[in-house]
Structure formats: structure tokens, C-alpha cells
Design a protein around this motif. Structure first.
Motif, mmCIF file in Angstrom:
data_model
loop_
_atom_site.group_PDB
_atom_site.id
_atom_site.type_symbol
_atom_site.label_atom_id
_atom_site.label_comp_id
_atom_site.label_asym_id
_atom_site.label_seq_id
_atom_site.Cartn_x
_atom_site.Cartn_y
_atom_site.Cartn_z
ATOM 1 N N ARG A 233 -8.157 -1.972 -0.367
ATOM 2 C CA ARG A 233 -9.386 -2.175 -1.306
ATOM 3 C C ARG A 233 -8.815 -3.061 -2.492
ATOM 4 O O ARG A 233 -7.626 -2.834 -2.890
ATOM 5 N N THR B 76 0.940 -1.250 0.224
ATOM 6 C CA THR B 76 -0.009 0.012 0.056
ATOM 7 C C THR B 76 0.823 1.289 0.125
ATOM 8 O O THR B 76 2.001 1.204 0.068
ATOM 9 N N GLN C 173 0.992 -4.190 4.049
ATOM 10 C CA GLN C 173 0.086 -4.198 5.278
ATOM 11 C C GLN C 173 0.109 -5.862 5.705
ATOM 12 O O GLN C 173 0.184 -6.693 4.840
ATOM 13 N N ARG D 150 -4.939 0.688 17.816
ATOM 14 C CA ARG D 150 -5.296 0.961 16.646
ATOM 15 C C ARG D 150 -4.785 -0.108 15.415
ATOM 16 O O ARG D 150 -4.147 -0.699 15.645
ATOM 17 N N GLU D 151 -5.827 -0.233 14.562
ATOM 18 C CA GLU D 151 -5.733 -1.130 13.350
ATOM 19 C C GLU D 151 -5.691 -0.386 12.318
ATOM 20 O O GLU D 151 -6.601 0.517 12.242
ATOM 21 N N ALA D 152 -4.943 -0.967 11.111
ATOM 22 C CA ALA D 152 -4.937 -0.235 9.802
ATOM 23 C C ALA D 152 -6.237 -0.626 8.998
ATOM 24 O O ALA D 152 -6.763 -1.745 9.320
ATOM 25 N N ARG D 153 -6.784 0.349 8.196
ATOM 26 C CA ARG D 153 -7.749 0.038 7.384
ATOM 27 C C ARG D 153 -7.541 -0.758 6.331
ATOM 28 O O ARG D 153 -6.255 -0.885 5.784
ATOM 29 N N ARG D 154 -8.238 -1.814 5.958
ATOM 30 C CA ARG D 154 -7.911 -2.828 5.266
ATOM 31 C C ARG D 154 -7.740 -2.379 3.558
ATOM 32 O O ARG D 154 -8.120 -1.245 3.043
#
Length: 70
Positions: free
Chosen positions: A70, A22, A30, A64-68
Motif C-alpha cells: 500500500r 515490506t 516484494q 498463492r500470490e502476495a497482497r500488493r
């Protein structure tokens, strides 16, 4: 000023899966990591630099967690 050891202020985590690249130029990976202190808890994080399955990371923060991707 008190000097704190790096291991005392971080949480150990092990990379269990590489999900993809990413960032605008692909410089961030990721990954899914398993928190070593809390067995069975996994979160998704973004990691800068080379990383592969089985690597150990020191996370300064585990809420905190990273956004997936796309």
C-alpha cells in the motif's frame, strides 16, 4: 523415505521487477516473477533476503500470490 531432488519439487521463476520493501523492518522484498514453465504467467511474491532483477527463484508453490504493497 525417498529423497527428492530440489529441482523436481519446485518451479523455476525469474524476477522481472522489484516492487518494494515490506515487513515490519523492511526485511522482505516484494517482486514480480515470471513462471518459467508457463510462459507469460507472472505473479507477485514476497522474498526474504537479497534479490534483484534477473535472479532465478525456486517456488515450492505457485498458486498463492502476495497482497500488493500500500
Amino acid at each position: 523415505m525417498e529423497v527428492v531432488d530440489e529441482k523436481e519439487k519446485g518451479t523455476r521463476a525469474r524476477v522481472t521487477e522489484v516492487l518494494g520493501r515490506t515487513g515490519s523492518r523492511g526485511g522482505v522484498t516484494q517482486v514480480r516473477v515470471e513462471i518459467q514453465d508457463k510462459k507469460g504467467r507472472t505473479i507477485v511474491r514476497n522474498v526474504k533476503g537479497p534479490v534483484r532483477v534477473g535472479d532465478s527463484l525456486i517456488l515450492l508453490e505457485t498458486e498463492r500470490e502476495a497482497r500488493r504493497l500500500r
